[in-house]
Design an enzyme around this catalytic site. Structure first.
Site, PDB file in Angstrom:
ATOM      1  N   ASP A   1       8.645  -4.310 -10.945  1.00  0.00           N
ATOM      2  CA  ASP A   1       7.494  -3.293 -10.864  1.00  0.00           C
ATOM      3  C   ASP A   1       7.998  -2.227 -11.727  1.00  0.00           C
ATOM      4  O   ASP A   1       8.948  -1.395 -11.077  1.00  0.00           O
ATOM      5  CB  ASP A   1       7.068  -3.002  -9.285  1.00  0.00           C
ATOM      6  CG  ASP A   1       6.517  -4.238  -8.612  1.00  0.00           C
ATOM      7  OD1 ASP A   1       6.233  -5.270  -9.414  1.00  0.00           O
ATOM      8  OD2 ASP A   1       6.911  -4.487  -7.432  1.00  0.00           O
TER       9      ASP A   1
ATOM     10  N   ASP B   1       8.120   6.744  -5.307  1.00  0.00           N
ATOM     11  CA  ASP B   1       8.732   5.592  -4.453  1.00  0.00           C
ATOM     12  C   ASP B   1      10.232   5.780  -4.181  1.00  0.00           C
ATOM     13  O   ASP B   1      10.794   5.871  -2.967  1.00  0.00           O
ATOM     14  CB  ASP B   1       9.212   4.315  -5.483  1.00  0.00           C
ATOM     15  CG  ASP B   1       7.720   3.626  -5.397  1.00  0.00           C
ATOM     16  OD1 ASP B   1       7.424   2.762  -6.442  1.00  0.00           O
ATOM     17  OD2 ASP B   1       6.807   3.670  -4.530  1.00  0.00           O
TER      18      ASP B   1
ATOM     19  N   GLU C   1      12.482  -2.047   0.221  1.00  0.00           N
ATOM     20  CA  GLU C   1      11.933  -2.683  -0.958  1.00  0.00           C
ATOM     21  C   GLU C   1      12.790  -2.192  -2.194  1.00  0.00           C
ATOM     22  O   GLU C   1      12.761  -2.830  -3.370  1.00  0.00           O
ATOM     23  CB  GLU C   1      10.261  -2.652  -1.262  1.00  0.00           C
ATOM     24  CG  GLU C   1      10.016  -3.157  -2.443  1.00  0.00           C
ATOM     25  CD  GLU C   1       8.327  -3.264  -2.583  1.00  0.00           C
ATOM     26  OE1 GLU C   1       7.895  -2.158  -2.282  1.00  0.00           O
ATOM     27  OE2 GLU C   1       7.886  -4.069  -3.380  1.00  0.00           O
ATOM     28  N   GLU C   2      13.141  -1.034  -1.952  1.00  0.00           N
ATOM     29  CA  GLU C   2      13.540  -0.306  -3.360  1.00  0.00           C
ATOM     30  C   GLU C   2      15.102  -0.677  -3.449  1.00  0.00           C
ATOM     31  O   GLU C   2      15.653  -0.248  -4.366  1.00  0.00           O
ATOM     32  CB  GLU C   2      13.357   1.123  -3.175  1.00  0.00           C
ATOM     33  CG  GLU C   2      11.987   1.653  -3.368  1.00  0.00           C
ATOM     34  CD  GLU C   2      11.246   1.143  -4.620  1.00  0.00           C
ATOM     35  OE1 GLU C   2       9.906   0.996  -4.507  1.00  0.00           O
ATOM     36  OE2 GLU C   2      11.865   0.768  -5.689  1.00  0.00           O
TER      37      GLU C   2
ATOM     38  N   ASP D   1       9.113  -0.614   3.687  1.00  0.00           N
ATOM     39  CA  ASP D   1       8.687  -0.404   2.226  1.00  0.00           C
ATOM     40  C   ASP D   1       8.463   1.079   2.087  1.00  0.00           C
ATOM     41  O   ASP D   1       7.477   1.408   2.830  1.00  0.00           O
ATOM     42  CB  ASP D   1       7.621  -1.219   2.285  1.00  0.00           C
ATOM     43  CG  ASP D   1       6.835  -1.038   0.836  1.00  0.00           C
ATOM     44  OD1 ASP D   1       5.952  -2.095   0.407  1.00  0.00           O
ATOM     45  OD2 ASP D   1       7.385  -0.281  -0.196  1.00  0.00           O
TER      46      ASP D   1
ATOM     47  N   LEU E   1       7.265   3.123   0.150  1.00  0.00           N
ATOM     48  CA  LEU E   1       5.701   3.743  -0.482  1.00  0.00           C
ATOM     49  C   LEU E   1       5.029   2.433  -1.101  1.00  0.00           C
ATOM     50  O   LEU E   1       5.106   2.200  -2.210  1.00  0.00           O
ATOM     51  CB  LEU E   1       6.033   4.702  -1.695  1.00  0.00           C
ATOM     52  CG  LEU E   1       4.695   5.793  -1.353  1.00  0.00           C
ATOM     53  CD1 LEU E   1       4.643   6.562   0.092  1.00  0.00           C
ATOM     54  CD2 LEU E   1       5.051   6.872  -2.432  1.00  0.00           C
ATOM     55  N   ASP E   2       4.345   1.912  -0.051  1.00  0.00           N
ATOM     56  CA  ASP E   2       3.729   0.506  -0.485  1.00  0.00           C
ATOM     57  C   ASP E   2       2.211   1.161  -0.961  1.00  0.00           C
ATOM     58  O   ASP E   2       1.610   1.935  -0.761  1.00  0.00           O
ATOM     59  CB  ASP E   2       3.296  -0.314   0.617  1.00  0.00           C
ATOM     60  CG  ASP E   2       2.416  -1.648   0.412  1.00  0.00           C
ATOM     61  OD1 ASP E   2       2.894  -2.327  -0.317  1.00  0.00           O
ATOM     62  OD2 ASP E   2       1.374  -1.457   0.816  1.00  0.00           O
TER      63      ASP E   2
ATOM     64  N   GLU F   1       6.842  -5.923   4.794  1.00  0.00           N
ATOM     65  CA  GLU F   1       5.155  -6.072   4.686  1.00  0.00           C
ATOM     66  C   GLU F   1       4.769  -6.820   5.727  1.00  0.00           C
ATOM     67  O   GLU F   1       3.941  -6.230   6.737  1.00  0.00           O
ATOM     68  CB  GLU F   1       4.818  -6.337   3.255  1.00  0.00           C
ATOM     69  CG  GLU F   1       5.138  -5.240   2.210  1.00  0.00           C
ATOM     70  CD  GLU F   1       4.646  -5.461   0.707  1.00  0.00           C
ATOM     71  OE1 GLU F   1       5.019  -6.539   0.459  1.00  0.00           O
ATOM     72  OE2 GLU F   1       4.201  -4.499   0.174  1.00  0.00           O
TER      73      GLU F   1
HETATM   74  P1  P6P Z   1      -2.947  -7.087  -6.142  1.00  0.00           P
HETATM   75  C1  P6P Z   1       0.525  -2.915  -3.680  1.00  0.00           C
HETATM   76  O1  P6P Z   1       1.330  -3.159  -4.795  1.00  0.00           O
HETATM   77  C2  P6P Z   1       0.644  -4.310  -2.731  1.00  0.00           C
HETATM   78  O2  P6P Z   1       2.073  -4.600  -2.685  1.00  0.00           O
HETATM   79  C3  P6P Z   1      -0.066  -4.296  -1.579  1.00  0.00           C
HETATM   80  O3  P6P Z   1      -0.114  -2.891  -1.124  1.00  0.00           O
HETATM   81  C4  P6P Z   1      -1.502  -4.583  -1.958  1.00  0.00           C
HETATM   82  O4  P6P Z   1      -2.056  -5.061  -0.768  1.00  0.00           O
HETATM   83  C5  P6P Z   1      -1.108  -5.690  -3.073  1.00  0.00           C
HETATM   84  O5  P6P Z   1       0.171  -5.345  -3.484  1.00  0.00           O
HETATM   85  C6  P6P Z   1      -2.074  -5.395  -4.190  1.00  0.00           C
HETATM   86  O6  P6P Z   1      -1.877  -6.609  -5.105  1.00  0.00           O
HETATM   87  O7  P6P Z   1      -2.117  -8.288  -6.845  1.00  0.00           O
HETATM   88  O8  P6P Z   1      -4.198  -7.204  -5.630  1.00  0.00           O
HETATM   89  O9  P6P Z   1      -2.941  -5.870  -7.155  1.00  0.00           O
END
Ligand code: P6P
Length: 332
Positions: free
Chosen positions: A64, A70, A93-94, A116, A118-119, A275
């Site tokens: 990513d 992040d 995650e990082e 995580d 900064l999700d 997550e």
């Molecule tokens: P998609 C953000 O990157 C994440 O990890 C979650 O917060 C979010 O629900 C999901 O991925 C979104 O993924 O494939 O729908 O863009």
């Protein structure tokens, strides 16, 4: 009479007194996470001003694109947790590997944090809410030595505490230590998280579902049948693309969030350790349910690797139960 302000610190300390065995370490850890959240909030809120928008051009271990925030959030959380003296290690995650933390003043730390930082950070550039997710475990290894990988391979049902911070229209920290779920909204005028949502309970049923509809044709037939049922039931579709935001809405309005397996993510996209487990813990504590698309309870899944992915269906209990019925009826 105006309700008396109860700050996060005051609430945590008051709750600690209810635990006869509490020794204050967990209290200290939770308070330090609150401090890190305030520091991150300050930067998230002015991301557009400080030219910290935009990818740093490099990618994290999952491929990513890494946003500067992040990295900043990860660094601040690790810094605060190191200073707490209560944390023996972090899985983030990082970071590809876990981060062992040397004891402070020879004091043995008995907790570990999975997080995580900064999700949903890909949403930063377009000013969509993002969140921090954390879970706290008791370490299993000898406290006189460094933590080991097995310390992080604990099921979600062994979590001591879990929570999230949502940096949205306001910044709210929601957490549970296994005795209900409470929410604290940051009052920037006093720089304190103040109790704003006590004993949160998820509605039994909701009238919206949350899934990336764009992947519909890539889902297995049983998931497509359930999604068709949601649509036939005139449920609204709400999907922010930031898991903390979607789960936060569902906690208050009810609903179900789905991230099934797809061709691109045959095991699901979301990460079990930092997550699915922490958010599954919170939702269960609020009376909801969290299972994977093989119908296993998320918190009972045995982790095998730090960054393993998992499918998930999480939210109002009646809706998760109904999704389960569709999977049992239509899976081939
Ligand atoms: P998609 C953000 O990157 C994440 O990890 C979650 O917060 C979010 O629900 C999901 O991925 C979104 O993924 O494939 O729908 O863009």
């Amino acid at each position: 009479m105006q309700n008396r302000i109860v700050t996060l610190d005051e609430f945590i300390i008051r709750r600690q007194k209810e635990y006869t065995l509490a020794t204050g370490e967990l209290t200290g850890l939770l308070r330090d996470i609150g401090v890190a959240a305030k520091i991150i909030n300050r930067e998230v809120n002015k991301a557009g001003l400080l030219n910290i928008l935009g990818a740093v051009g490099n990618e994290n271990l999952h491929g990513d694109t890494v946003q500067k925030l992040d990295l900043y959030a990860n660094e601040k959380l690790i810094e605060c947790l190191k200073n707490s003296g209560e944390c023996a290690g972090i899985a983030s995650e990082e970071n590809e590997d876990y981060v062992p933390i040397a004891p402070m003043d020879e004091k043995e730390s008995k907790y570990l944090v999975v997080m995580d930082p900064l999700d949903g950070s890909s949403n930063i550039d377009v000013n969509v809410s993002v969140g921090t997710i954390f879970g706290i475990y008791r370490r299993k290894s000898d406290p006189s030595g460094p933590c080991v990988l097995e310390d992080f391979m604990q099921k979600g049902n062994e979590l001591v505490a879990a929570g999230y911070v949502l940096y949205g229209t306001s910044t709210i920290l929601v957490y549970s230590t296994g005795r209900g779920v409470n929410g604290f909204t940051l009052d920037p005028t006093i720089g304190e998280f103040c109790l704003s949502h006590q004993d949160i309970k998820i509605p039994e049923q909701g009238n919206s579902y949350s899934v990336n509809q764009g992947y519909y044709l890539k889902f297995d037939v049983e998931m497509r049948r359930y999604i068709d049922h949601c649509s036939d039931s005139n449920f609204g579709l709400r999907y922010i693309g930031s898991m903390v935001s979607d789960i936060h809405r569902i906690l208050f309005q009810g609903g179900i969030f789905l991230y099934p397996n797809t061709r691109k993510y045959p095991l699901g996209k979301l990460r079990l350790l930092y997550e699915c487990n922490p958010l599954g813990f919170i939702v269960e504590q609020a009376g909801g349910k969290a299972i994977n698309c093989s119908l296993e309870r998320i918190l009972d899944i045995e982790p095998k690797t730090l960054h393993q992915r998992e499918t998930i269906a999480i939210g109002s209990p009646a809706m998760v139960d109904e999704m389960k019925e569709f999977v049992e009826r239509y899976r081939v």
